[in-house]
Design a protein around this motif. Structure first.
Motif, PDB file in Angstrom:
ATOM      1  N   LEU B 150       0.836  -1.202   0.000  1.00 32.68           N
ATOM      2  CA  LEU B 150       0.000   0.000   0.000  1.00 32.68           C
ATOM      3  C   LEU B 150       0.869   1.249   0.000  1.00 32.68           C
ATOM      4  N   LEU B 151       1.945   1.232   0.790  1.00 30.61           N
ATOM      5  CA  LEU B 151       2.841   2.387   0.835  1.00 30.61           C
ATOM      6  C   LEU B 151       3.489   2.619  -0.527  1.00 30.61           C
ATOM      7  N   ILE B 152       3.872   1.520  -1.195  1.00 31.01           N
ATOM      8  CA  ILE B 152       4.469   1.660  -2.529  1.00 31.01           C
ATOM      9  C   ILE B 152       3.458   2.280  -3.485  1.00 31.01           C
ATOM     10  N   ILE B 153       2.223   1.734  -3.446  1.00 32.98           N
ATOM     11  CA  ILE B 153       1.194   2.237  -4.365  1.00 32.98           C
ATOM     12  C   ILE B 153       0.985   3.737  -4.144  1.00 32.98           C
ATOM     13  N   LEU B 154       0.881   4.135  -2.861  1.00 33.01           N
ATOM     14  CA  LEU B 154       0.566   5.540  -2.574  1.00 33.01           C
ATOM     15  C   LEU B 154       1.771   6.464  -2.773  1.00 33.01           C
ATOM     16  N   PHE B 155       2.866   6.190  -2.070  1.00 33.40           N
ATOM     17  CA  PHE B 155       3.968   7.162  -2.024  1.00 33.40           C
ATOM     18  C   PHE B 155       4.966   7.017  -3.166  1.00 33.40           C
ATOM     19  N   SER B 156       4.997   5.850  -3.768  1.00 36.59           N
ATOM     20  CA  SER B 156       5.977   5.656  -4.829  1.00 36.59           C
ATOM     21  C   SER B 156       5.326   5.773  -6.206  1.00 36.59           C
ATOM     22  N   LEU B 157       4.193   5.080  -6.382  1.00 36.09           N
ATOM     23  CA  LEU B 157       3.581   5.057  -7.714  1.00 36.09           C
ATOM     24  C   LEU B 157       2.681   6.264  -7.953  1.00 36.09           C
ATOM     25  N   ARG B 158       1.797   6.574  -6.968  1.00 33.54           N
ATOM     26  CA  ARG B 158       0.859   7.672  -7.177  1.00 33.54           C
ATOM     27  C   ARG B 158       1.545   9.024  -7.025  1.00 33.54           C
ATOM     28  N   LEU B 159       2.206   9.215  -5.861  1.00 28.31           N
ATOM     29  CA  LEU B 159       2.768  10.531  -5.563  1.00 28.31           C
ATOM     30  C   LEU B 159       4.200  10.689  -6.061  1.00 28.31           C
ATOM     31  N   GLY B 160       4.890   9.578  -6.227  1.00 27.44           N
ATOM     32  CA  GLY B 160       6.266   9.640  -6.723  1.00 27.44           C
ATOM     33  C   GLY B 160       7.232  10.325  -5.773  1.00 27.44           C
ATOM     34  N   TRP B 161       6.933  10.285  -4.465  1.00 24.17           N
ATOM     35  CA  TRP B 161       7.791  10.967  -3.504  1.00 24.17           C
ATOM     36  C   TRP B 161       9.038  10.155  -3.142  1.00 24.17           C
ATOM     37  N   LEU B 162       8.851   8.860  -2.981  1.00 24.35           N
ATOM     38  CA  LEU B 162       9.948   8.033  -2.461  1.00 24.35           C
ATOM     39  C   LEU B 162      10.117   6.786  -3.323  1.00 24.35           C
ATOM     40  N   PRO B 163      11.357   6.289  -3.402  1.00 22.42           N
ATOM     41  CA  PRO B 163      11.567   5.045  -4.154  1.00 22.42           C
ATOM     42  C   PRO B 163      10.918   3.871  -3.436  1.00 22.42           C
ATOM     43  N   GLY B 164      10.462   2.877  -4.210  1.00 22.25           N
ATOM     44  CA  GLY B 164       9.741   1.749  -3.615  1.00 22.25           C
ATOM     45  C   GLY B 164      10.478   0.436  -3.716  1.00 22.25           C
ATOM     46  N   ALA B 165      11.743   0.452  -4.141  1.00 23.88           N
ATOM     47  CA  ALA B 165      12.481  -0.814  -4.256  1.00 23.88           C
ATOM     48  C   ALA B 165      13.964  -0.578  -4.097  1.00 23.88           C
ATOM     49  N   GLY B 166      14.644  -1.563  -3.543  1.00 26.30           N
ATOM     50  CA  GLY B 166      16.100  -1.527  -3.423  1.00 26.30           C
ATOM     51  C   GLY B 166      16.569  -0.705  -2.234  1.00 26.30           C
ATOM     52  N   MET B 167      17.901  -0.687  -2.060  1.00 25.79           N
ATOM     53  CA  MET B 167      18.502   0.005  -0.932  1.00 25.79           C
ATOM     54  C   MET B 167      19.195   1.282  -1.408  1.00 25.79           C
ATOM     55  N   TYR B 168      19.650   1.274  -2.656  1.00 22.33           N
ATOM     56  CA  TYR B 168      20.274   2.457  -3.249  1.00 22.33           C
ATOM     57  C   TYR B 168      19.726   2.615  -4.655  1.00 22.33           C
ATOM     58  N   SER B 169      19.845   3.841  -5.200  1.00 18.95           N
ATOM     59  CA  SER B 169      19.464   4.029  -6.589  1.00 18.95           C
ATOM     60  C   SER B 169      20.428   3.229  -7.463  1.00 18.95           C
ATOM     61  N   PRO B 170      19.894   2.618  -8.528  1.00 14.45           N
ATOM     62  CA  PRO B 170      20.747   1.761  -9.353  1.00 14.45           C
ATOM     63  C   PRO B 170      21.930   2.517  -9.956  1.00 14.45           C
ATOM     64  N   SER B 171      21.736   3.798 -10.290  1.00 14.92           N
ATOM     65  CA  SER B 171      22.837   4.551 -10.875  1.00 14.92           C
ATOM     66  C   SER B 171      23.448   5.442  -9.803  1.00 14.92           C
ATOM     67  N   GLY B 172      24.712   5.741  -9.935  1.00 12.71           N
ATOM     68  CA  GLY B 172      25.346   6.670  -9.023  1.00 12.71           C
ATOM     69  C   GLY B 172      25.920   6.010  -7.788  1.00 12.71           C
ATOM     70  N   GLN B 173      26.609   6.823  -6.979  1.00 11.30           N
ATOM     71  CA  GLN B 173      27.282   6.336  -5.784  1.00 11.30           C
ATOM     72  C   GLN B 173      26.271   6.044  -4.678  1.00 11.30           C
ATOM     73  N   PRO B 174      26.495   5.000  -3.879  1.00 15.04           N
ATOM     74  CA  PRO B 174      25.649   4.785  -2.707  1.00 15.04           C
ATOM     75  C   PRO B 174      25.968   5.820  -1.624  1.00 15.04           C
ATOM     76  N   THR B 175      25.039   6.730  -1.361  1.00 11.30           N
ATOM     77  CA  THR B 175      25.250   7.760  -0.342  1.00 11.30           C
ATOM     78  C   THR B 175      24.246   7.581   0.781  1.00 11.30           C
ATOM     79  N   VAL B 176      24.507   8.223   1.920  1.00 11.35           N
ATOM     80  CA  VAL B 176      23.605   8.107   3.063  1.00 11.35           C
ATOM     81  C   VAL B 176      22.226   8.716   2.773  1.00 11.35           C
ATOM     82  N   PRO B 177      22.142   9.940   2.181  1.00  6.76           N
ATOM     83  CA  PRO B 177      20.803  10.473   1.880  1.00  6.76           C
ATOM     84  C   PRO B 177      20.015   9.547   0.955  1.00  6.76           C
ATOM     85  N   ASP B 178      20.708   8.951  -0.008  1.00  2.00           N
ATOM     86  CA  ASP B 178      20.044   8.023  -0.925  1.00  2.00           C
ATOM     87  C   ASP B 178      19.516   6.816  -0.148  1.00  2.00           C
TER      88      ASP B 178
END
Lengths: 296, 316
Positions: B150-178
């Motif tokens: 439900l959180l993925i559907i609402l905050f990731s898919l509908r609102l696009g505020w937060l990522p809904g999968a994985g621990m880091y973004s696939p591209s770029g350096q793994p950073t703490v804010p990420d």
């Protein structure tokens, strides 16, 4: 809510089974609207599950590729369809059968094993108690979900194995609780009286101890069965329980997860069924605990 | 304290030994011959029998257990069949991810749970009390895996505020804010259960504490209600809350498995599930042992902390 004046079955053995006690319990249940609502929700779901073959539903496994991922309220699909075009309403109702039977079955299995261990340990005391309870403590060395998963790993994935795994992982909860309930009874005079009358150990346990902890056991089961339902659904969700195409809430959620970006309703429908059942069971369990034993 | 400590440590040793026996039995119960599974379907009968004697599978079960335990105690958990790497390295790497997730869940649950619990206890049947009851019942009734979706559907898919999968973004350096952005949704899904438990414990603990004599004393000294609740009642409730947080943390190590699956979080739980589905039994055994070890140690720490905070326990 906090009703205190209750005859605990522990102190008045024969009264706990009299029709009078049932009437009093029913009256108390009626004064607890959330518990009644919870029981009603669960009974309604169970009735739907039993009546599933009689209802005008599409077969739960019937695929229909033309109407894949139909949204809720579309024609012919009141709750929508999944990625194979199967009717979600039909699958949820048929899935109630699997999910409720497995969840409740796990709770009853855990109860039976836990009662055997708990009654034996408390009644004999001494070495037997020590040995059995240390065994239970070792099982408690595992996080409960990990133990369930490890048992399923040993037996192999499958619905019955998931049920056994969840049941065994929860045995410590029942064994400890029932041991505690029996310990308070063991010193009562009616046990001495039975022994003086020449009753053998097995008879005392089965005829004198067991009937007096039925209330406590009912409370344990009703407080735990919702959790068992969640856990078996969880095992199916991660692929260790029910296997496709068996209609089951857990596997439906797994299906829903794979299409969550394009059809969020698939996951929503199955999850709502789980929440309704578990919420109903938990609220009823709380009510039952207040009725049978206001001081846990 | 030292007597208590020795007692507890001996007990932990016994439990860990029991855990090793149970794990050994479970792994040996697995259908199929470990040597055949290790070598794959192309192995000849000769290879299999050679590996069997290498692994000691032709020896009596008790001998096998001792050999096995020796390997485990030296940190040799074997090699993964599917990943072709030492199990210990893999499990430890994954374990860090699970720890981050569980800690995130407890942190998210801690503040709101305590605030709600205190508010509920201060005015029974008031708004906060009703909200607390709703959360206490809802938190244990809504499965984490569904809440996560439900959180993925609402905050990731509908609102696009937060990522809904994985621990880091696939591209770029793994950073703490990420990492933190990726952590919020799974930690919230996993945190619902500890939130319910912490709320409930705080509410009950505060309600009990407010009936104590020292509260009457504090009030009769003329202290205002806020000071009485926070400085006098809450401090004593805190001991119980600390214990619950410790127990929940241990519980979440394994409970995270569902949330990890929903959010493709690279933790130890999703690793265990994959290992079971691919019959990678060295990984199954390594994960079960390490998670159980961590669980027992966390419970031990909680017990010690509890004994430290409440001296009555030590002298029992």
């Amino acid at each position: 809510m906090l009703e205190r004046a209750t005859a605990r079955p522990a102190t008045a053995p024969p009264a706990s089974r009299s029709p009078h006690a049932y009437a009093r319990a029913l009256a108390r249940l009626r004064r607890n609207p959330p518990a009644v609502a919870g029981l009603a929700a669960v009974l309604a779901m169970a009735a739907l599950a039993v009546a599933a073959p009689l209802l005008p539903l599409a077969p739960p496994d019937q695929t229909h590729f033309v109407s894949r991922l139909a949204g809720p309220l579309s024609s012919g699909y009141p709750a929508g369809s999944d990625q194979l075009g199967r009717d979600l309403l039909s699958r949820v109702i048929w899935g109630t059968r699997t999910s409720l039977v497995v969840g409740i079955g796990a709770a009853l299995l855990a109860l039976v094993i836990g009662a055997l261990v708990g009654i034996t340990a408390a009644y004999y005391g001494g070495y037997a108690d020590n040995l059995l309870m240390r065994g239970i403590d070792i099982l408690l060395g595992f996080p409960e979900i990990l133990l369930a998963i490890a048992i399923v790993a040993a037996l192999g994935p499958g619905l019955v194995h998931a049920m056994i795994g969840v049941a065994l992982a929860n045995v410590p909860f029942y064994a400890r609780g029932i041991r505690g309930a029996v310990l308070t009874l063991r010193t009562h005079e009616f046990i001495d009286a039975a022994r003086a009358a020449g009753a053998k150990n097995l008879r005392i346990m089965a005829r004198h101890l067991l009937p007096n902890i039925v209330g406590a056991m009912a409370v344990f089961v009703s407080l735990n069965v919702g959790w068992m339902l969640t856990e078996t659904a969880g095992l199916s969700f991660i692929g260790l329980g029910a296997q496709p195409p068996t209609p089951d809430w857990g596997t439906m959620l797994a299906d829903g997860r794979s299409v969550i970006t394009v059809a969020p309703h698939v996951a929503t429908v199955a999850g709502a069924a789980i929440v309704l059942a578990v919420l109903g069971l938990n609220v009823f369990g709380e009510g039952l605990r207040e009725i049978i034993d206001p001081h846990p | 304290m030292s007597r208590y400590l020795v007692h507890r440590l001996a007990w932990v040793g016994l439990v860990l030994w029991g855990v090793s026996v149970v794990t050994f039995i479970l792994i040996r119960m697995t259908p199929g011959d470990p040597a055949e599974i290790l070598l794959g379907p192309l192995a000849t009968a000769q290879d299999v029998s050679r590996l069997r004697s290498e692994l000691g599978l032709d020896r009596p079960l008790a001998v096998q257990y001792v050999l096995w335990l020796g390997h485990m105690l030296h940190g040799d958990l074997g090699r993964s069949i599917t990943l072709h790497r030492p199990v210990l390295d893999e499990v430890l790497r994954r374990f860090v991810a699970t720890l981050v997730l569980s800690a995130g869940a407890v942190v998210l649950a801690f503040g709101p749970g305590i605030a709600l619990g205190i508010g509920a206890a201060r005015r029974p049947a008031g708004f906060a009390d009703r909200t607390a009851l709703l959360i206490a019942v809802g938190g244990v009734s809504v499965p984490s895996f569904w809440l996560g979706m439900l959180l993925i559907i609402l905050f990731s898919l509908r609102l696009g505020w937060l990522p809904g999968a994985g621990m880091y973004s696939p591209s770029g350096q793994p950073t703490v804010p990420d990492l933190l952005r990726h952590l919020i949704l799974p930690a919230a899904a996993l945190g619902a259960l500890p939130l319910a438990v912490i709320t409930r414990v705080t509410r009950t603990g505060m309600a009990d504490a407010m009936r104590e004599h020292y509260i009457r004393t504090a009030r009769s000294k003329g202290l205002d209600e806020r000071t009485v609740a926070l400085r006098h009642a809450f401090r004593n409730t805190m001991v119980g809350i600390v214990t619950v947080v410790g127990l929940e943390m241990g519980f979440l190590l394994a409970g995270a498995v569902y949330v990890e699956t929903v959010f493709s979080w690279p933790g130890v739980g999703s690793m265990l599930v994959n290992a079971i589905l691919t019959r990678d039994f060295p990984v199954i055994q390594g994960t079960v042992l390490l998670v159980a070890l961590a669980y027992v140690l966390i419970n031990l720490l909680t017990d010690l902390l509890y004994a430290y905070l409440d001296p009555r326990i030590r002298f029992e």
